[in-house]
Write a protein that holds these residues in place. Structure first.
Motif: not given
Length: 303
Positions: A283-290
């Motif tokens: 979820x952290x990687x997703x949030x960073x990409x978003x």
């Protein structure tokens, strides 16, 4: 647009139009005789102009005037444009003529009759498609693949003067069908080799893009996509980038983020579920990409 919401879409174009919620917004009609020229501003949408009768010219910035004739259909991206009886004329503001809900403009007669319409998308999501489409797509009535467009134009024209029940819904759906047929026909022409549409039409690159869109949650690598295309990784990356205008990994990230943004806007799924649905186990990687893509966190967008 009434398209299947299934993740196993039949093709990338259907996938993109469904996720972006492509919808016909307004249908207009122009009738003119003699000298006329109307200018329209750039908007974040896809516009279509179809000639039912007569002929005219379509004018775009830094582009040679394009002659358009009976049965022709044009799709216009985010660029200003003008329609005219003569390309040397100075156009007046066409938007003001269609103000206050007026959908019909008639100037001195009906030697030339055109239909116009807009295709809107989910707010903030149109860029994914508009960035990859040409600013102008012209489909000639003389194209062997234009028969479907001719049929749809006939149906649209037949609905324009009727007050039958459901007319607004029928014309909206027909406008959406017209848009899809115009894109399909443009992509199928032999000289359309570049851009996203050209990539979709290519037997190898198109197969890789379709595989990705059919299962975006899979942890795809560029090597995986190259294998789907039956190409080496280096050759695939170079050809994909040349055609689409962005590298394969950037394309995958941009579509995943676009799809995630649309899902979050519906407020029916948690951030973690949306992240997993577009291939992010972290979820952290997703949030960073978003945040890198849209300048806000997923929770801020869905708040």
């Amino acid at each position: 647009m009434i398209l299947s919401k299934s993740s196993q879409t039949s093709d990338p174009l259907s996938d993109v139009l469904t996720v972006l919620d492509a919808r016909a917004t307004r249908r207009t009609r122009f009738e003119g005789s003699g000298d006329w020229a109307l200018a329209f501003p750039a908007l974040e949408r896809l516009k279509f102009v179809a000639v039912l009768q007569g002929a005219g010219w379509l004018l775009l910035p830094d582009t040679a005037p394009q002659r358009i004739e009976t049965g022709d259909c044009c799709l216009i991206g985010r660029t200003a444009y003008a329609i005219a009886s003569d390309p040397s004329l100075v156009p007046i503001d066409g938007t003001s003529l269609y103000a206050d809900g007026n959908d019909l403009v008639r100037l001195r007669g009906d030697d030339t009759v055109m239909l116009g319409g807009g295709i809107s998308f989910t707010p903030g999501a149109a860029a994914f498609l508009l960035d990859m489409l040409p600013a102008f797509m012209h489909v000639s009535s003389r194209s062997p693949a234009a028969a479907a467009i001719t049929a749809v134009l006939g149906l649209l024209d037949g609905e324009s003067d009727q007050s039958a029940m459901g007319r607004m819904v029928v014309t909206a759906r027909l406008a959406e069908v017209l848009m899809i047929h115009a894109i399909r026909t443009f992509a199928s022409t032999s000289d359309t080799t570049g851009g996203w549409l050209g990539a979709l039409a290519d037997s190898r690159i198109g197969r890789a893009i379709q595989s990705f869109h059919s299962d975006i949650a899979r942890p795809w690598t560029v090597a995986d996509l190259a294998a789907e295309a039956g190409m080496s990784r280096a050759a695939f990356s170079a050809d994909f980038t040349r055609r689409v205008g962005q590298a394969p990994f950037a394309y995958m990230r941009n579509w995943r983020m676009t799809r995630a943004r649309a899902a979050l806007a519906e407020r029916q799924s948690s951030v973690s579920d949306v992240a997993a649905s577009v291939g992010y186990t972290s979820q952290s990687a997703f949030g960073h990409a978003f945040r890198r893509t849209f300048g806000e966190t997923p929770r801020q967008h869905s708040a």
